[in-house]
Scaffold this active site. Structure first.
Site, PDB file in Angstrom:
ATOM      1  N   TYR A  51     -11.562  -1.072   0.606  1.00  0.00           N
ATOM      2  CA  TYR A  51     -11.450  -0.782   2.042  1.00  0.00           C
ATOM      3  C   TYR A  51     -10.137  -0.083   2.352  1.00  0.00           C
ATOM      4  O   TYR A  51      -9.967   0.502   3.419  1.00  0.00           O
ATOM      5  CB  TYR A  51     -11.613  -2.071   2.853  1.00  0.00           C
ATOM      6  CG  TYR A  51     -10.333  -2.684   3.381  1.00  0.00           C
ATOM      7  CD1 TYR A  51      -9.885  -2.408   4.678  1.00  0.00           C
ATOM      8  CD2 TYR A  51      -9.551  -3.514   2.589  1.00  0.00           C
ATOM      9  CE1 TYR A  51      -8.700  -2.957   5.156  1.00  0.00           C
ATOM     10  CE2 TYR A  51      -8.386  -4.059   3.064  1.00  0.00           C
ATOM     11  CZ  TYR A  51      -7.957  -3.770   4.354  1.00  0.00           C
ATOM     12  OH  TYR A  51      -6.784  -4.309   4.819  1.00  0.00           O
ATOM     13  N   ARG A  52      -9.202  -0.069   1.386  1.00  0.00           N
ATOM     14  CA  ARG A  52      -7.851   0.434   1.625  1.00  0.00           C
ATOM     15  C   ARG A  52      -7.200   0.575   0.259  1.00  0.00           C
ATOM     16  O   ARG A  52      -7.591  -0.132  -0.677  1.00  0.00           O
ATOM     17  CB  ARG A  52      -7.124  -0.630   2.431  1.00  0.00           C
ATOM     18  CG  ARG A  52      -5.780  -0.283   2.998  1.00  0.00           C
ATOM     19  CD  ARG A  52      -5.390  -1.430   3.913  1.00  0.00           C
ATOM     20  NE  ARG A  52      -4.090  -1.272   4.514  1.00  0.00           N
ATOM     21  CZ  ARG A  52      -3.518  -2.161   5.333  1.00  0.00           C
ATOM     22  NH1 ARG A  52      -4.161  -3.268   5.627  1.00  0.00           N
ATOM     23  NH2 ARG A  52      -2.347  -1.956   5.848  1.00  0.00           N
ATOM     24  N   TYR A  79       0.828  -1.203   0.000  1.00  0.00           N
ATOM     25  CA  TYR A  79       0.000   0.000   0.000  1.00  0.00           C
ATOM     26  C   TYR A  79       0.870   1.264   0.000  1.00  0.00           C
ATOM     27  O   TYR A  79       0.363   2.355   0.171  1.00  0.00           O
ATOM     28  CB  TYR A  79      -0.949  -0.003   1.200  1.00  0.00           C
ATOM     29  CG  TYR A  79      -1.959  -1.136   1.154  1.00  0.00           C
ATOM     30  CD1 TYR A  79      -3.033  -1.085   0.259  1.00  0.00           C
ATOM     31  CD2 TYR A  79      -1.838  -2.248   1.965  1.00  0.00           C
ATOM     32  CE1 TYR A  79      -3.952  -2.114   0.191  1.00  0.00           C
ATOM     33  CE2 TYR A  79      -2.767  -3.286   1.901  1.00  0.00           C
ATOM     34  CZ  TYR A  79      -3.819  -3.210   1.018  1.00  0.00           C
ATOM     35  OH  TYR A  79      -4.739  -4.237   0.950  1.00  0.00           O
TER      36      TYR A  79
END
Ligand code: ADP
Length: 526
Positions: A469-470, A92
Site C-alpha cells: 500500500y506504500r 519510508y
C-alpha cells in the site's frame, strides 16, 4: 565533498536558480550547505544505496504566492522539486527525495489551522500542521472533537493523509476522512477541489464529491500537485468509550482472530480500526529486547515464550475500542467478549471511560484520539542507532490470508536474521499488515540485510498475489512494477496524466514509480 546538483544542471546554472529562489523566499529560507541539509537525509536509510537519495537544496516558502513563484523558476531551469509537509515520513524515506539532486520544497512554515467547525466536525489545515498541533488547538479551545493520530503524532495531517496513512480510532482511514483540497499545479494554477470550486462556497469540507469528476484521490501518493490546504473530518468526542485488549495464546490463533473480527467490523460492533499486534511488537512498547535475549540474530522461540510469560502478554494482542453511549458500549462489549471467548485461552482486559476522561500515559491513548510518540520505543528494540524499514502489504480480511502473510513474512525475516515484528490493522474488508525490519543504523551489514529483506518480502508477496500500500523510496519502482496487469497499464495511465499536468517533469519525479518524460531514464535507479 562533491556538491550534489539536480540532474543535467551545471553548478553555475544552479547558482543562478538558487539566487532566484532566494529572491522569492529570502536567504534564510534556503538550505544548501551540507549541515543545513542534514534534516533532509533519510534517518532510517536501509542499506548503502538508500543514502544516495539526497537533495541539492531545500526551500521553505511562506505561502501559495511564493510556491507559484518557485514553480516559475523551477520550470524555467527544469529543476525537480520534492514536496514535503513536515518531512517525517520515517521508515519510508523521511524528507529525502526519490531523485538525487531534487530541491526539497518544505512546507512546514505553512502551519495555520484555518478553520474548525464543531457542529459539522471538520478542520481545514495547512501542510505544516501536525497531529499534535491540531489536538492541542482543539483541547485549548474546548472543542468536543478528536483527531485520529497515526503511530507518531509529530507528522503532518496533510503529509500522512496524502500517503493514505492510518490510525486506530473510528476515523482511522485518513484518505476516507479527507474532504476538499487546495492544490497548486505544476503550471502555477491554484485549484480547489469538490465544493471548493465555488468561489463563495459554503460546503467545501462538508461534501466530498462536488460536481463532475473527483480529483482529491489523484493527489494522494502521486506527483501531480502541491497541496496547500486540506479539509479533514474530525470525530465528535463520544460521551463514553471503552478500550479493550484481548490476548491470545497461540501463534495460529491469528486465523480465528481475523475470522471473528471481520463480521464485528462489518456490522459496526467494533467501530475502530482495531490492531492485532504480534508479541514482539507488544513487548517493544514496554522495553528493549536485551531484557529477554542478548544474542545476535533472531530471538529463539524459548526466549520469546519466556518473555511472553513474564510480561503477561499474548502471542497476538487485539486492541479495540468501542465509542458512544454507555448503554450501547456495554451491550457491544458483551457481543465482543462472547465472540472472542470462543477462542480457547483468550484473556480479556477492558476499561470504560467517561468521554472527558483520558487514559493513562503509555497505553492505547491513540485509540482515544490523543497523539503520542510511543511508537518510537521500537527503535530501542535491537539496540544501537535504532532504525526500521516497513513492509506493508494489503491483506484481504480473511484468516487464511492473514496466516499466509504472517507465515511467509516470519520465515523470510528469520532467514535474513530478523525477528517477525509486526501486526495487522483492521479495516472492514482488508487488513493493513505491517512488518518492520528493525536494525542498528550504525551497523552497515545489518542495514544492508534489512534492505535485502524488504526486497525479498515484496517479491514473496507479489508471488502470492499481494501488493504494497506504500513503500520506501528505494522500492518505489519495484513496488509499482508489481502492479503489472496488462503490461503495467496502471502505471502507463499515471505517467500519461503526469506528462499532461507537468510537461517539464518538475514535481517529485519518481514518486510512487511515476516518472515524467524528462526523467524517465532514472526509473529503476537505486
Ligand atoms: P509527515 O506528515 O509524516 O511529515 P511528509 O511531509 O514526509 O509526511 O509527507 C509524506 C509524503 O507525502 C512526501 O514524501 C510527499 O511525497 C507527500 N507530500 C507531503 N506533503 C505534500 C504536499 N503538501 N503536497 C504534495 N505532496 C505532499
Amino acid at each position: 565533498m562533491t556538491r550534489i546538483l539536480p540532474p543535467d544542471i551545471s553548478a553555475a546554472t544552479f547558482d543562478r536558480a538558487l539566487a532566484a529562489f532566494e529572491a522569492i523566499v529570502g536567504a534564510t529560507q534556503v538550505a544548501s550547505s551540507p549541515a543545513s541539509l542534514a534534516p533532509y537525509a533519510d534517518p532510517f536509510a536501509p542499506g548503502p544505496l538508500a543514502a544516495s537519495f539526497v537533495p541539492s537544496a531545500a526551500l521553505l516558502p511562506a505561502g501559495v504566492d511564493e510556491i507559484r513563484a518557485i514553480l516559475r523558476v523551477a520550470n524555467e531551469y527544469r529543476i525537480p522539486l520534492w514536496t514535503v509537509s513536515t518531512g517525517r515520513n520515517f521508515a519510508y524515506g523521511g524528507a529525502a527525495p526519490r531523485l538525487p539532486g531534487s530541491v526539497v520544497l518544505d512546507l512546514q512554515r505553512m502551519n495555520r489551522i484555518l478553520a474548525v467547525d464543531e457542529p459539522l466536525a471538520y478542520a481545514l489545515v495547512e501542510p505544516g500542521v501536525s497531529y499534535f498541533d491540531l489536538h492541542h488547538h482543539l483541547r485549548e479551545r474546548g472543542y468536543r472533537l478528536w483527531v485520529d493520530p497515526p503511530a507518531a503524532g509529530w507528522g503532518s495531517i496533510v503529509g500522512n493523509t496524502l500517503e493514505r496513512g492510518f490510525g486506530t480510532t473510528a476515523y482511522g482511514d485518513h484518505a476516507a476522512t479527507q474532504c476538499g483540497m487546495e492544490v497548486v499545479l505544476a503550471n502555477g494554477d491554484v485549484v480547489r477541489t469538490g465544493m471548493g470550486g465555488i468561489d463563495i462556497g459554503t460546503s467545501w469540507q462538508a461534501f466530498r464529491h462536488g460536481y463532475g469528476p473527483s480529483f482529491d484521490p489523484m493527489f494522494m501518493q502521486s506527483n501531480y500537485g502541491i497541496v496547500t490546504k486540506m479539509g479533514v473530518w474530525l470525530m465528535p468526542a463520544p460521551s463514553a468509550y471503552l478500550l479493550g485488549e484481548i490476548q491470545f495464546q497461540r501463534d495460529d490463533d491469528l486465523e480465528a482472530i481475523v475470522e471473528t473480527l471481520r463480521p464485528l467490523r462489518l456490522n459496526g460492533t467494533i467501530g475502530n480500526q482495531a490492531v492485532i499486534e504480534g508479541a514482539l511488537r507488544r513487548a517493544a512498547s514496554i522495553g528493549p529486547r536485551s531484557q529477554w535475549y542478548r544474542g545476535a540474530g533472531v530471538m529463539p522461540e524459548s526466549a520469546i515464550a519466556s518473555m511472553i510469560g513474564k510480561l503477561n502478554i499474548g502471542r497476538w494482542n487485539l486492541h479495540y475500542a468501542l465509542y458512544g453511549e454507555r448503554e450501547v458500549i456495554d451491550a457491544q462489549e458483551v457481543l465482543v467478549r462472547r465472540a472472542f471467548g470462543r477462542i480457547p485461552g483468550a484473556r480479556m482486559l477492558s476499561k470504560t471511560y467517561d468521554g472527558s476522561a483520558e487514559p493513562e500515559a503509555g497505553g492505547d491513548r491513540n485509540l482515544a484520539g490523543i497523539p503520542a510518540m510511543t511508537a518510537f520505543r521500537m527503535l530501542d528494540w535491537r539496540g544501537g542507532r535504532g532504525a526500521h524499514v516497513d513492509f506493508s502489504p494489503v491483506c484481504p480480511a480473511t484468516g487464511r490470508d492473514a496466516m499466509r502473510q504472517y507465515t511467509m513474512a516470519k520465515a523470510r525475516a528469520n532467514e535474513y536474521g530478523f525477528d517477525y515484528y509486526g501486526g495487522f490493522t483492521a479495516g472492514e474488508r482488508h487488513l493493513h499488515h505491517i512488518a518492520a525490519a528493525i536494525f542498528d543504523g550504525s551497523d552497515a551489514r545489518q542495514s544492508e540485510l534489512a534492505g535485502d529483506l524488504l526486497r525479498a518480502w515484496m517479491s514473496d508477496a507479489h508471488g502470492a498475489g499481494y501488493g504494497e500500500y506504500r513503500s520506501h523510496l528505494v522500492y518505489m519502482d519495484f513496488a509499482a512494477a508489481r502492479y503489472n496487469f496488462n503490461d503495467g497499464a496502471l502505471l502507463r495511465l499515471s505517467e500519461t496524466v503526469k506528462d499532461a499536468l507537468d510537461p517539464s517533469g518538475i514535481l517529485s519525479p519518481g514518486k510512487q514509480g511515476i516518472w515524467p518524460k524528462a526523467f524517465r531514464n532514472w526509473r529503476g535507479y537505486t
